[in-house]
Design an enzyme around this catalytic site. Sequence first.
Site, short mmCIF file in Angstrom:
data_model
loop_
_atom_site.label_atom_id
_atom_site.label_comp_id
_atom_site.label_asym_id
_atom_site.label_seq_id
_atom_site.Cartn_x
_atom_site.Cartn_y
_atom_site.Cartn_z
N ARG A 286 -6.97 -15.48 -15.20
CA ARG A 286 -7.60 -14.33 -14.53
C ARG A 286 -8.77 -14.76 -13.65
O ARG A 286 -9.02 -14.18 -12.60
CB ARG A 286 -7.98 -13.26 -15.55
N LYS B 154 3.78 -11.19 -7.30
CA LYS B 154 4.26 -9.87 -6.90
C LYS B 154 5.05 -9.96 -5.58
O LYS B 154 5.03 -11.00 -4.90
CB LYS B 154 3.06 -8.93 -6.79
N PHE C 265 -3.06 5.72 -8.53
CA PHE C 265 -2.35 4.64 -7.85
C PHE C 265 -1.04 4.26 -8.53
O PHE C 265 -0.30 3.42 -8.02
CB PHE C 265 -3.25 3.40 -7.72
N HIS D 93 -0.27 -10.93 -10.88
CA HIS D 93 -0.65 -10.26 -12.13
C HIS D 93 -0.87 -11.31 -13.20
O HIS D 93 -0.14 -12.30 -13.26
CB HIS D 93 0.48 -9.32 -12.59
N TYR E 52 3.72 -1.44 -16.57
CA TYR E 52 2.48 -0.77 -16.16
C TYR E 52 2.21 0.52 -16.93
O TYR E 52 1.45 1.37 -16.47
CB TYR E 52 2.50 -0.53 -14.65
N ARG F 32 -6.61 -14.17 -5.10
CA ARG F 32 -6.73 -12.89 -4.39
C ARG F 32 -7.80 -12.97 -3.30
O ARG F 32 -7.69 -12.34 -2.25
CB ARG F 32 -7.06 -11.78 -5.38
N THR G 135 -9.67 -7.67 -8.88
CA THR G 135 -8.45 -6.93 -8.59
C THR G 135 -8.23 -6.68 -7.09
O THR G 135 -7.12 -6.87 -6.58
CB THR G 135 -8.45 -5.58 -9.34
N GLU H 51 3.96 -8.43 -22.84
CA GLU H 51 4.46 -8.63 -21.48
C GLU H 51 5.46 -9.80 -21.42
O GLU H 51 6.49 -9.70 -20.74
CB GLU H 51 3.30 -8.88 -20.52
P1 IDP Z 1 -5.53 -6.28 -12.62
O1 IDP Z 1 -4.20 -6.56 -11.96
O2 IDP Z 1 -6.65 -7.04 -11.96
O3 IDP Z 1 -5.52 -6.43 -14.12
P2 IDP Z 1 -5.47 -3.39 -13.06
O4 IDP Z 1 -6.68 -2.51 -13.08
O5 IDP Z 1 -4.80 -3.68 -14.37
O6 IDP Z 1 -5.86 -4.74 -12.30
O7 IDP Z 1 -4.42 -2.71 -12.06
C1 IDP Z 1 -3.06 -3.11 -12.03
C2 IDP Z 1 -2.63 -3.20 -10.58
O8 IDP Z 1 -2.63 -1.89 -10.00
C3 IDP Z 1 -3.56 -4.01 -9.68
O9 IDP Z 1 -3.32 -5.39 -9.75
C4 IDP Z 1 -3.24 -3.44 -8.31
O10 IDP Z 1 -2.00 -3.96 -7.80
C5 IDP Z 1 -3.04 -1.96 -8.64
N1 IDP Z 1 -4.29 -1.18 -8.52
C6 IDP Z 1 -5.31 -1.13 -9.41
N2 IDP Z 1 -6.28 -0.29 -9.03
C7 IDP Z 1 -5.87 0.24 -7.86
C8 IDP Z 1 -6.45 1.22 -6.96
O11 IDP Z 1 -7.55 1.75 -7.18
N3 IDP Z 1 -5.74 1.48 -5.84
C9 IDP Z 1 -4.54 0.91 -5.57
N4 IDP Z 1 -3.95 0.02 -6.40
C10 IDP Z 1 -4.61 -0.32 -7.53
MG MG Z 2 -4.42 -5.32 -15.54
#
Ligand code: IDP
Ligand code: MG
Length: 159
Positions: free
Chosen positions: A91, A15, A63, A121, A55, A108, A97, A132
């Site tokens: 992952r 990212k 968010f 991601h 997304y 992370r 996350t 994707e």
């Molecule tokens: P992941 O990337 O671990 O699969 P997802 O739940 O799919 O997590 O969320 C996609 C992206 O959205 C995350 O990687 C992060 O950048 C952002 N994100 C997810 N949840 C939040 C939140 O609660 N606050 C702010 N950003 C979030």
């Molecule tokens: Mg995700």
Amino acid sequence: MSEERKMERTLIILKPDAIQRRLVGRIVQRFEDKGLVIVGMKLVQMSRELAERQYAPHKGKPFYPGLIDYITSGPVVVMVLQGERCIEIARTLMGKTFGYEAQPGTIRGDFGVSQTYNLVHGSDSPETADMEVALYFTREELLDYTPAGSEWVFKAVEG
Ligand code: IDP
Ligand code: MG
């Protein structure tokens, strides 16, 4: 490597924070060290339209607007990794996350503390991965090859 051994591909995005913070090499190294194979890679400036497709599952969440702003805020590296169980393995390497929850030793966990700015991601299922990967790469851009020494890395991942 034969097909019955559950070969998978996954889409990884480094990212904008990973690029701005000059962490590309160190993050790619994590995946290479583990044994995942890079079969596609490019630098991309995401449009808002592309970001919205990437997304789409998060549309409507609080968010979501910030996520679209973030992912379009600068260049990203998109990369396709290949290997047995590579979706799950990638992952695990990424960690949870939110940076402040991610375990040390994960990408992370080692490089960030933010909720949104979490560096990387990775696709979360084979179906998501197919969708994707197709957003960024044509078939011809994905190169199937067997890296030297693979037999020493992939021996009996499954059974
Ligand atoms: P992941 O990337 O671990 O699969 P997802 O739940 O799919 O997590 O969320 C996609 C992206 O959205 C995350 O990687 C992060 O950048 C952002 N994100 C997810 N949840 C939040 C939140 O609660 N606050 C702010 N950003 C979030
Ligand atoms: Mg995700």
